[in-house]
Design a protein around this motif. Sequence first.
Motif, PDB file in Angstrom:
ATOM      1  N   CYS A   6      47.278  56.799  35.112  1.00 41.03           N
ATOM      2  CA  CYS A   6      47.473  55.405  34.285  1.00 41.03           C
ATOM      3  C   CYS A   6      45.894  54.854  34.655  1.00 41.03           C
ATOM      4  CB  CYS A   6      48.179  54.405  35.091  1.00 41.03           C
ATOM      5  SG  CYS A   6      47.865  54.021  36.852  1.00 41.03           S
ATOM      6  N   PRO A   7      45.550  53.780  33.519  1.00 38.00           N
ATOM      7  CA  PRO A   7      44.227  53.147  33.754  1.00 38.00           C
ATOM      8  C   PRO A   7      44.072  52.528  35.265  1.00 38.00           C
ATOM      9  CG  PRO A   7      45.463  52.423  31.849  1.00 38.00           C
ATOM     10  CD  PRO A   7      46.260  52.930  32.747  1.00 38.00           C
ATOM     11  N   MET A   8      42.936  52.631  35.856  1.00 39.45           N
ATOM     12  CA  MET A   8      42.559  52.124  37.085  1.00 39.45           C
ATOM     13  C   MET A   8      43.089  50.476  37.062  1.00 39.45           C
ATOM     14  SD  MET A   8      41.422  53.370  39.876  1.00 39.45           S
ATOM     15  CE  MET A   8      41.190  52.495  41.329  1.00 39.45           C
ATOM     16  N   ALA A   9      42.850  49.914  36.062  1.00 36.36           N
ATOM     17  CA  ALA A   9      43.369  48.531  36.317  1.00 36.36           C
ATOM     18  C   ALA A   9      45.029  48.333  36.767  1.00 36.36           C
ATOM     19  CB  ALA A   9      43.075  47.727  34.915  1.00 36.36           C
ATOM     20  N   ALA A  10      45.745  49.276  36.119  1.00 33.06           N
ATOM     21  CA  ALA A  10      47.110  49.297  36.581  1.00 33.06           C
ATOM     22  C   ALA A  10      47.577  49.509  37.860  1.00 33.06           C
ATOM     23  CB  ALA A  10      47.718  50.154  35.353  1.00 33.06           C
ATOM     24  N   THR A  11      46.492  50.037  38.574  1.00 30.26           N
ATOM     25  CA  THR A  11      46.754  50.449  40.125  1.00 30.26           C
ATOM     26  C   THR A  11      47.116  49.270  40.952  1.00 30.26           C
ATOM     27  OG1 THR A  11      44.736  50.879  40.578  1.00 30.26           O
ATOM     28  CG2 THR A  11      45.677  52.673  39.584  1.00 30.26           C
ATOM     29  N   ALA A  12      46.817  48.073  40.403  1.00 25.26           N
ATOM     30  CA  ALA A  12      46.965  46.904  41.351  1.00 25.26           C
ATOM     31  C   ALA A  12      48.440  46.780  41.473  1.00 25.26           C
ATOM     32  CB  ALA A  12      46.218  45.763  40.748  1.00 25.26           C
ATOM     33  N   GLN A  13      49.310  47.127  40.627  1.00 22.18           N
ATOM     34  CA  GLN A  13      50.538  47.022  40.288  1.00 22.18           C
ATOM     35  C   GLN A  13      51.316  47.987  41.721  1.00 22.18           C
ATOM     36  OE1 GLN A  13      51.940  48.141  36.581  1.00 22.18           O
ATOM     37  NE2 GLN A  13      50.525  46.581  35.714  1.00 22.18           N
ATOM     38  N   LEU A  14      50.724  48.758  41.870  1.00 26.26           N
ATOM     39  CA  LEU A  14      51.133  49.842  42.966  1.00 26.26           C
ATOM     40  C   LEU A  14      51.245  49.216  44.424  1.00 26.26           C
ATOM     41  CD1 LEU A  14      49.380  52.884  42.278  1.00 26.26           C
ATOM     42  CD2 LEU A  14      51.681  52.451  41.943  1.00 26.26           C
ATOM     43  N   SER A  15      50.523  48.014  44.605  1.00 23.34           N
ATOM     44  CA  SER A  15      50.700  47.237  45.804  1.00 23.34           C
ATOM     45  C   SER A  15      51.917  46.435  45.789  1.00 23.34           C
ATOM     46  CB  SER A  15      49.607  46.121  45.891  1.00 23.34           C
ATOM     47  OG  SER A  15      49.639  45.297  46.710  1.00 23.34           O
ATOM     48  N   LEU A  16      52.517  45.963  44.598  1.00 22.96           N
ATOM     49  CA  LEU A  16      53.784  45.297  44.428  1.00 22.96           C
ATOM     50  C   LEU A  16      54.878  46.410  44.594  1.00 22.96           C
ATOM     51  CD1 LEU A  16      52.830  42.847  41.821  1.00 22.96           C
ATOM     52  CD2 LEU A  16      52.324  42.695  44.185  1.00 22.96           C
ATOM     53  N   VAL A  17      54.756  47.611  44.109  1.00 21.36           N
ATOM     54  CA  VAL A  17      55.756  48.577  44.338  1.00 21.36           C
ATOM     55  C   VAL A  17      55.802  49.047  45.613  1.00 21.36           C
ATOM     56  CG1 VAL A  17      55.888  51.149  43.639  1.00 21.36           C
ATOM     57  CG2 VAL A  17      54.905  49.514  41.903  1.00 21.36           C
ATOM     58  N   ALA A  18      54.887  49.139  46.296  1.00 25.55           N
ATOM     59  CA  ALA A  18      54.915  49.653  47.743  1.00 25.55           C
ATOM     60  C   ALA A  18      55.473  48.555  48.608  1.00 25.55           C
ATOM     61  CB  ALA A  18      53.598  49.742  48.124  1.00 25.55           C
TER      62      ALA A  18
ATOM     63  N   ARG B  21      56.961  54.445  36.949  1.00 21.02           N
ATOM     64  CA  ARG B  21      56.485  55.434  36.151  1.00 21.02           C
ATOM     65  C   ARG B  21      57.359  55.562  34.701  1.00 21.02           C
ATOM     66  NH1 ARG B  21      56.362  59.172  40.514  1.00 21.02           N
ATOM     67  NH2 ARG B  21      54.142  59.150  41.319  1.00 21.02           N
ATOM     68  N   SER B  22      58.702  55.421  35.137  1.00 23.54           N
ATOM     69  CA  SER B  22      59.700  55.629  33.731  1.00 23.54           C
ATOM     70  C   SER B  22      59.995  54.272  32.897  1.00 23.54           C
ATOM     71  CB  SER B  22      61.039  55.959  34.172  1.00 23.54           C
ATOM     72  OG  SER B  22      61.643  55.369  35.215  1.00 23.54           O
ATOM     73  N   SER B  23      59.886  53.072  33.624  1.00 23.81           N
ATOM     74  CA  SER B  23      59.961  52.050  33.054  1.00 23.81           C
ATOM     75  C   SER B  23      59.058  50.926  32.818  1.00 23.81           C
ATOM     76  CB  SER B  23      61.388  51.265  33.518  1.00 23.81           C
ATOM     77  OG  SER B  23      62.622  52.144  33.854  1.00 23.81           O
TER      78      SER B  23
ATOM     79  N   GLY C 231      37.817  55.767  33.148  1.00 22.75           N
ATOM     80  CA  GLY C 231      38.440  54.483  33.329  1.00 22.75           C
ATOM     81  C   GLY C 231      40.017  54.849  33.869  1.00 22.75           C
ATOM     82  N   ARG C 232      40.428  55.929  33.737  1.00 17.39           N
ATOM     83  CA  ARG C 232      41.787  56.118  34.368  1.00 17.39           C
ATOM     84  C   ARG C 232      41.519  56.570  35.794  1.00 17.39           C
ATOM     85  NH1 ARG C 232      45.406  56.220  30.371  1.00 17.39           N
ATOM     86  NH2 ARG C 232      47.136  57.206  31.278  1.00 17.39           N
ATOM     87  N   ALA C 233      42.869  56.197  36.564  1.00 19.68           N
ATOM     88  CA  ALA C 233      42.843  56.337  37.928  1.00 19.68           C
ATOM     89  C   ALA C 233      42.346  57.962  38.354  1.00 19.68           C
ATOM     90  CB  ALA C 233      43.992  55.986  38.684  1.00 19.68           C
ATOM     91  N   ALA C 234      41.557  58.154  39.332  1.00 14.84           N
ATOM     92  CA  ALA C 234      41.156  59.596  39.975  1.00 14.84           C
ATOM     93  C   ALA C 234      42.539  59.575  41.182  1.00 14.84           C
ATOM     94  CB  ALA C 234      40.031  59.779  40.493  1.00 14.84           C
ATOM     95  N   TRP C 235      42.293  58.701  41.886  1.00 17.63           N
ATOM     96  CA  TRP C 235      43.287  58.529  43.273  1.00 17.63           C
ATOM     97  C   TRP C 235      43.503  57.261  43.685  1.00 17.63           C
ATOM     98  CZ3 TRP C 235      40.495  56.702  47.186  1.00 17.63           C
ATOM     99  CH2 TRP C 235      39.300  56.947  47.207  1.00 17.63           C
ATOM    100  N   VAL C 236      44.417  56.797  44.328  1.00 17.24           N
ATOM    101  CA  VAL C 236      44.909  55.529  45.024  1.00 17.24           C
ATOM    102  C   VAL C 236      45.442  55.954  46.212  1.00 17.24           C
ATOM    103  CG1 VAL C 236      46.241  53.601  44.835  1.00 17.24           C
ATOM    104  CG2 VAL C 236      45.407  54.555  42.593  1.00 17.24           C
TER     105      VAL C 236
END
Length: 253
Positions: free
Chosen positions: A73-85, A187-189, A131-136
């Motif tokens: 995903c784009p790097m900007a979208a990785t902030a959402q992973l904080s809410l996922v976790a 990832r799916s929804s 601009g896509r995520a390499a790793w988080v």
Amino acid sequence: MSGDARLPEGFVLCALDSVASTNDEAKLRAEEGAQDGLVITAREQVQGRGRYGRSWASPPGNLYASVLLRPDCPMAATAQLSLVAGLALAGTLERLGPPGLHVRLKWPNDVLIGGAKVAGLLLEGAARPDGRAAWVIVGSGVNVASCPDGTPYRATCLAREGFAELAPPAVLRPYLFALAEWLGRWRSSGFEPVRKAWLERCMGLGGEIRLRLDREEVSGRFVDLSETGALLLEQAGGRRRTIAAGDVFYLDG
Ligand code: BTN
């Protein structure tokens, strides 16, 4: 090759003894090409880190875990992973805790019991040139056996909240299963189901808050989360501001 049936598929555990920070260990391995799903834990951290460069007290008895993800995903979208976790961790603690326990979330990445902080998340990542995520790295610290005194916020630990005596791995494993499940949903929804579930579990929605930002403090009503996970603040006069990062302080109750 997980090889460990007690972990979700694709997760590989590397349990260390004493490290500076599990996030730093995971970052090193990410740079060396380690795969998505690597989990680094430590019995103690001697330089545990929190958000904004704060230190995170890390004596033995609590959980320190960093999960390496390589989301497409784009790097900007990785902030959402904080809410996922956060959702995964809060749900896990609620299931492990005494009946009737409510575990809440504070934007963007604190887990609360009775309004006191029981766990924090620290996400760090790197982008590729496109601009896509390499790793988080999703770093999680859970106060299982103890919590620090004298923090700027109220802190608590599972031992104080009526949980049965737990060793850190007994929290880690169900948390990883919950994380795998929420990641699959994201990832799916997409972000919308995460956003909805997060709002149902968060503390202070609709209430007055003060937000400490990089260079200023603002206050207003916490009215919503944006479709990217930013906090929407309604200020006096009805003006809405979209806040991507900051520290929240509750002003009601
Ligand atoms: C915060 O609330 O400020 C975030 C705290 C995150 C702490 C965890 S413990 C495991 C990982 N390693 C670190 O150095 N920090 C995170």
